[in-house]
Design an enzyme around this catalytic site. Structure first.
Site, mmCIF file in Angstrom:
data_model
loop_
_atom_site.group_PDB
_atom_site.id
_atom_site.type_symbol
_atom_site.label_atom_id
_atom_site.label_comp_id
_atom_site.label_asym_id
_atom_site.label_seq_id
_atom_site.Cartn_x
_atom_site.Cartn_y
_atom_site.Cartn_z
ATOM 1 N N GLY A 207 0.754 -1.172 0.199
ATOM 2 C CA GLY A 207 -0.335 0.109 0.241
ATOM 3 C C GLY A 207 0.738 1.514 0.062
ATOM 4 N N SER A 208 0.757 1.671 0.581
ATOM 5 C CA SER A 208 1.310 3.123 0.194
ATOM 6 C C SER A 208 2.687 3.341 1.435
ATOM 7 C CB SER A 208 -0.222 5.190 0.902
ATOM 8 O OG SER A 208 -0.593 4.421 2.260
ATOM 9 N N GLY A 212 2.498 2.297 5.613
ATOM 10 C CA GLY A 212 3.288 1.522 5.932
ATOM 11 C C GLY A 212 4.226 1.962 6.871
ATOM 12 N N GLU A 229 4.954 -3.875 0.838
ATOM 13 C CA GLU A 229 5.338 -3.347 -0.705
ATOM 14 C C GLU A 229 5.047 -1.815 -0.721
ATOM 15 O OE1 GLU A 229 7.488 -4.278 -2.805
ATOM 16 O OE2 GLU A 229 8.402 -6.389 -1.466
ATOM 17 N N CYS A 263 1.944 -0.280 -8.891
ATOM 18 C CA CYS A 263 3.071 0.446 -7.992
ATOM 19 C C CYS A 263 4.276 0.549 -9.255
ATOM 20 C CB CYS A 263 3.835 -0.101 -6.943
ATOM 21 S SG CYS A 263 3.824 -1.904 -7.193
HETATM 22 P P1 NDP Z 1 -2.843 2.408 2.190
HETATM 23 O O1 NDP Z 1 -1.905 2.555 2.423
HETATM 24 O O2 NDP Z 1 -4.173 3.521 3.767
HETATM 25 O O3 NDP Z 1 -3.409 1.025 3.136
HETATM 26 C C1 NDP Z 1 -5.039 0.804 3.976
HETATM 27 C C2 NDP Z 1 -5.018 0.067 4.068
HETATM 28 O O4 NDP Z 1 -4.062 -0.139 4.855
HETATM 29 C C3 NDP Z 1 -6.120 -1.315 4.501
HETATM 30 O O5 NDP Z 1 -6.251 -2.695 4.865
HETATM 31 C C4 NDP Z 1 -5.829 -0.328 6.608
HETATM 32 O O6 NDP Z 1 -7.247 -1.088 7.154
HETATM 33 C C5 NDP Z 1 -4.600 -0.983 6.323
HETATM 34 N N1 NDP Z 1 -4.506 -0.063 7.987
HETATM 35 C C6 NDP Z 1 -4.075 1.449 7.780
HETATM 36 N N2 NDP Z 1 -3.315 1.410 9.069
HETATM 37 C C7 NDP Z 1 -3.473 0.312 9.264
HETATM 38 C C8 NDP Z 1 -2.486 -0.101 11.091
HETATM 39 N N3 NDP Z 1 -2.194 1.234 12.062
HETATM 40 N N4 NDP Z 1 -1.508 -0.614 10.792
HETATM 41 C C9 NDP Z 1 -2.272 -2.505 10.010
HETATM 42 N N5 NDP Z 1 -3.149 -2.046 9.371
HETATM 43 C C10 NDP Z 1 -3.270 -0.864 8.665
HETATM 44 O O7 NDP Z 1 -4.538 2.515 0.895
HETATM 45 P P2 NDP Z 1 -5.217 3.347 0.191
HETATM 46 O O8 NDP Z 1 -5.636 2.069 -0.177
HETATM 47 O O9 NDP Z 1 -5.840 4.159 0.078
HETATM 48 O O10 NDP Z 1 -4.767 4.085 -1.708
HETATM 49 C C11 NDP Z 1 -3.527 4.859 -0.699
HETATM 50 C C12 NDP Z 1 -2.309 5.191 -1.713
HETATM 51 O O11 NDP Z 1 -1.588 3.281 -1.558
HETATM 52 C C13 NDP Z 1 -2.520 5.392 -2.989
HETATM 53 O O12 NDP Z 1 -3.031 6.628 -3.144
HETATM 54 C C14 NDP Z 1 -1.805 5.165 -4.030
HETATM 55 O O13 NDP Z 1 -1.061 5.770 -4.057
HETATM 56 C C15 NDP Z 1 -0.760 3.762 -2.949
HETATM 57 N N6 NDP Z 1 -0.722 2.402 -3.495
HETATM 58 C C16 NDP Z 1 0.618 1.684 -4.064
HETATM 59 C C17 NDP Z 1 0.199 0.675 -4.034
HETATM 60 C C18 NDP Z 1 1.203 -0.442 -4.672
HETATM 61 O O14 NDP Z 1 0.886 -1.344 -4.621
HETATM 62 N N7 NDP Z 1 1.884 0.411 -3.651
HETATM 63 C C19 NDP Z 1 -1.532 0.098 -4.274
HETATM 64 C C20 NDP Z 1 -2.615 0.703 -3.967
HETATM 65 C C21 NDP Z 1 -2.298 1.511 -3.594
HETATM 66 P P3 NDP Z 1 -7.724 -0.897 8.475
HETATM 67 O O15 NDP Z 1 -9.065 0.534 7.204
HETATM 68 O O16 NDP Z 1 -8.934 -1.849 8.400
HETATM 69 O O17 NDP Z 1 -6.826 -0.505 8.917
#
Ligand code: NDP
Length: 468
Positions: A207-208, A212, A229, A263
């Site tokens: 994710g982000s 992360g 990642e 990504c």
């Molecule tokens: P996020 O990076 O914000 O991740 C969201 C996930 O993380 C949810 O499943 C959430 O679950 C979980 N999460 C959040 N906080 C915590 C915590 N403290 N501990 C454990 N889990 C947690 O993703 P987004 O979907 O909002 O994407 C945002 C940005 O990420 C995009 O704008 C893009 O730039 C980037 N991105 C990068 C990707 C890649 O492959 N590198 C893929 C997708 C997005 P919960 O809400 O239940 O806590």
């Protein structure tokens, strides 16, 4: 049970609900997975392979249902088909690769000949995965498949943006009871990710960067490994001696595939001034041919922006760039079609380092092109980023391109092609800088992220000379 509404990116309407698991439910599921883990470990690698191959068959049998759900999650078809196909082939590939990688070999004598060594590879009991919305199925299972084969039980929390595919996936899992006992999926948002993190022994997060970082810190507090990642702002360098047809076609694909929501999408290009005009003409010709997959899902190449909250980010980056003087060579807008939000396939020039679009991950069908005076300048500017995921170099002189690749501060580089790191599974690569943390997700060795190495060291009967 509380539910969470899913937005359909093609209609902009919430038309599906998924359950929101409570912290207690996540804890109870984790407890059951832990209980069932010993069975999974004891059936050995050959037992696990049999189960996983049945899982692959059942996924293939239910491809239509999975694709249909993924289409509603993401608004695109061909990538949804690809997600299912690649998931099936990934399981089959790992089933062939895993046995020798998990084999510790026979006991052997150490360099000190009266000492015998035995290695054990013990899986982490429960591995967690928190996955993103850009490839919902594939990025949910990419780490889970080797973790299961290594002998771990797994707990998946997919993105709250794209959780429709969980229903058909769960049906497939239920058809394979041995797998069902060690593979659970929990959905929701808010604190479900944190609840998963609290229960597992090792966590894979995609994710982000900001999330992360939080995940990494929380894992560090629990002393569990975090494999992160994260984002990218991948750069391509087009040298003066590049084949411009190849560079234009590869970059047109590498920046626009999956509507740029990957990504390792190429978001910045640095092209040598001697070939800049010719390259831009070819690139824009190629990008202008791309069409949205609207109204016909089967037509066109570029789907909608999957995540509703991403729409504002993309719009803000575009207006910031335009306000600061960026020139739009094609596209340039996010448009609404049938309620969905689509980024027009866009090429920008006249960009400057102070623009958001030059620094922040964009995750949309946008490529910015910077004209540079020299390849040295291109290398310097490509490296001037907090991200270090991957990059591409275009030159007809392979040695020259290799020399540039050596200087790029990223984990994977494609030469005369784009985003090969996502396609070539045997290449091991790590994410540099803020793009991630932990061992390579790709390559055969990546399965060893899920084991702990244990050594049993035996004195064969000689009084040790170092004793008091
Ligand atoms: P996020 O990076 O914000 O991740 C969201 C996930 O993380 C949810 O499943 C959430 O679950 C979980 N999460 C959040 N906080 C915590 C915590 N403290 N501990 C454990 N889990 C947690 O993703 P987004 O979907 O909002 O994407 C945002 C940005 O990420 C995009 O704008 C893009 O730039 C980037 N991105 C990068 C990707 C890649 O492959 N590198 C893929 C997708 C997005 P919960 O809400 O239940 O806590």
């Amino acid at each position: 049970m509380k539910t969470l509404a899913m937005n359909n990116p093609r209609s902009g309407k919430e038309d599906f609900n998924v359950p929101v698991f409570s912290q207690q439910e996540v804890a109870d599921i984790a407890k059951t997975l832990r209980k069932n883990h010993s069975y999974w470990w004891q059936i050995g690698i050959q037992g696990r392979i049999k189960v996983m191959l049945r899982f692959a068959d059942e996924l293939a049998n239910r491809k239509d249902a999975l694709v249909a759900a993924l289409v509603n999650d993401t608004g695109r078809l061909s990538e949804s088909v690809l997600e299912v196909d690649v998931t099936v082939s990934t399981i089959q590939r790992w089933c062939k690769q895993a046995p020798p990688l998990l084999d510790t070999g026979a006991s052997r004598l150490a360099e000190i000949p009266f000492i015998e060594l035995q290695q054990r590879y013990l899986p982490y009991t429960l591995v967690g995965a928190i996955s993103p919305w850009n490839f919902p199925l594939l990025l949910s299972l990419v780490d889970i498949i080797p973790a299961l084969l290594a002998g771990s039980a797994v707990l998946l929390k997919p993105s709250e943006v794209t959780s429709r595919f969980v229903e058909p996936l769960q049906k497939v899992i239920n058809l394979v009871p041995e797998l069902q006992s060690v593979f659970a999926v929990v959905t929701g948002a808010g604190d479900v990710g944190q609840a998963v993190l609290n229960e597992v022994d090792s966590l894979c997060f995609t994710g982000s960067v900001p999330t992360g970082r939080k995940v990494g810190e929380a894992c560090a507090k629990r002393f569990i490994p975090a494999f992160l990642e994260l984002g990218g702002k991948d750069a391509a360098i087009v040298c003066a001696n590049a084949d411009l047809d190849i560079a234009a076609k590869a970059l047109c694909w590498g920046s626009m595939v999956n509507a740029g929501q990957s990504c390792m999408s190429l978001e910045r290009t640095y092209v040598h001034k001697d070939v800049a005009q010719a390259f831009l003409t070819k690139l824009v010709d190629c990008v202008k041919q791309l069409k949205h997959n609207y109204p016909d899902l089967k037509a066109g190449q570029v789907g909608p922006i999957i995540s509703a909250s991403q729409v504002g980010i993309v719009k803000a980056q575009l207006s910031d760039a335009k306000a600061k003087g960026a020139k739009v060579l094609c596209g340039g807008e996010v448009v609404e079609l049938g309620g969905g939000q689509y980024c027009q396939p866009t090429v920008l020039t006249n960009v400057s380092p102070d623009m958001k679009i030059m620094n922040e991950e964009t995750f949309a069908a946008i490529l910015v092109v910077n004209v540079v005076d020299s390849d040295e300048e291109a290398i310097k500017r490509a490296n001037d980023s907090e991200f270090g995921l991957s990059a591409a170099v275009f030159s007809k002189d392979v040695d020259y391109a290799m020399g540039i690749a050596e200087k790029l501060e990223v984990g994977g580089i494609s030469i005369n092609d784009a985003s090969l790191t996502g396609l070539i599974h045997e290449a091991e690569k790590q994410s540099f800088k803020y793009s991630g943390l932990g061992g390579s997700r790709m390559g055969a060795e990546s399965i060893r992220r899920f084991i702990r190495k244990k050594a049993i060291i035996r004195n064969t009967g000689v009084p040790s000379p170092w004793w008091f």
